[in-house]
Design a protein around this motif. Structure first.
Motif, PDB file in Angstrom:
ATOM      1  N   MET A   1      -9.876  -0.615   1.409  1.00  0.00           N
ATOM      2  CA  MET A   1      -9.019  -1.476   2.204  1.00  0.00           C
ATOM      3  C   MET A   1      -7.632  -0.847   2.321  1.00  0.00           C
ATOM      4  SD  MET A   1      -7.661  -5.327   1.486  1.00  0.00           S
ATOM      5  CE  MET A   1      -9.047  -6.288   2.002  1.00  0.00           C
ATOM      6  N   ASN A   2      -7.072  -0.893   3.508  1.00  0.00           N
ATOM      7  CA  ASN A   2      -5.744  -0.355   3.764  1.00  0.00           C
ATOM      8  C   ASN A   2      -4.695  -1.239   3.087  1.00  0.00           C
ATOM      9  OD1 ASN A   2      -3.372   0.643   4.836  1.00  0.00           O
ATOM     10  ND2 ASN A   2      -4.199   0.872   6.885  1.00  0.00           N
ATOM     11  N   GLN A   3      -3.780  -0.650   2.353  1.00  0.00           N
ATOM     12  CA  GLN A   3      -2.775  -1.402   1.602  1.00  0.00           C
ATOM     13  C   GLN A   3      -1.443  -1.544   2.344  1.00  0.00           C
ATOM     14  OE1 GLN A   3      -3.414  -3.001  -1.303  1.00  0.00           O
ATOM     15  NE2 GLN A   3      -5.508  -2.370  -0.925  1.00  0.00           N
ATOM     16  N   GLU A   4      -1.388  -1.184   3.638  1.00  0.00           N
ATOM     17  CA  GLU A   4      -0.145  -1.337   4.394  1.00  0.00           C
ATOM     18  C   GLU A   4       0.165  -2.815   4.584  1.00  0.00           C
ATOM     19  OE1 GLU A   4       0.835   1.132   7.833  1.00  0.00           O
ATOM     20  OE2 GLU A   4      -1.123   2.059   7.505  1.00  0.00           O
ATOM     21  N   ARG A   5       1.426  -3.179   4.394  1.00  0.00           N
ATOM     22  CA  ARG A   5       1.866  -4.548   4.615  1.00  0.00           C
ATOM     23  C   ARG A   5       2.222  -4.760   6.071  1.00  0.00           C
ATOM     24  NH1 ARG A   5       6.925  -5.497   1.770  1.00  0.00           N
ATOM     25  NH2 ARG A   5       7.080  -7.230   3.195  1.00  0.00           N
TER      26      ARG A   5
END
Length: 61
Positions: A1-5
């Motif tokens: 999963m991409n952790q970008e906010r």
């Protein structure tokens, strides 16, 4: 999963997207339907209610 906010969500016109330039590459079109106008109205209502709850900012001299 991409952790970008996610830092912002906005409703932009095609002109707005053009001004942001080619590096702005995450835009999803929204079809204008009867429920879209209701969504905009609900967002405006929620924004007004939040503004009513904020204390007045001190006047700057």
């Amino acid at each position: 999963m991409n952790q970008e906010r996610i830092v912002a969500v906005g409703l932009l016109t095609r002109r707005d997207l053009g001004l942001l330039g080619p590096t702005f590459d995450r835009a999803w079109p929204v079809e204008e339907t009867p429920s879209f106008s209701e969504l905009l109205r609900a967002i405006d209502d929620a924004d007004r209610k939040l503004a009513d709850r904020r204390p007045d900012k001190p006047h700057q001299s």
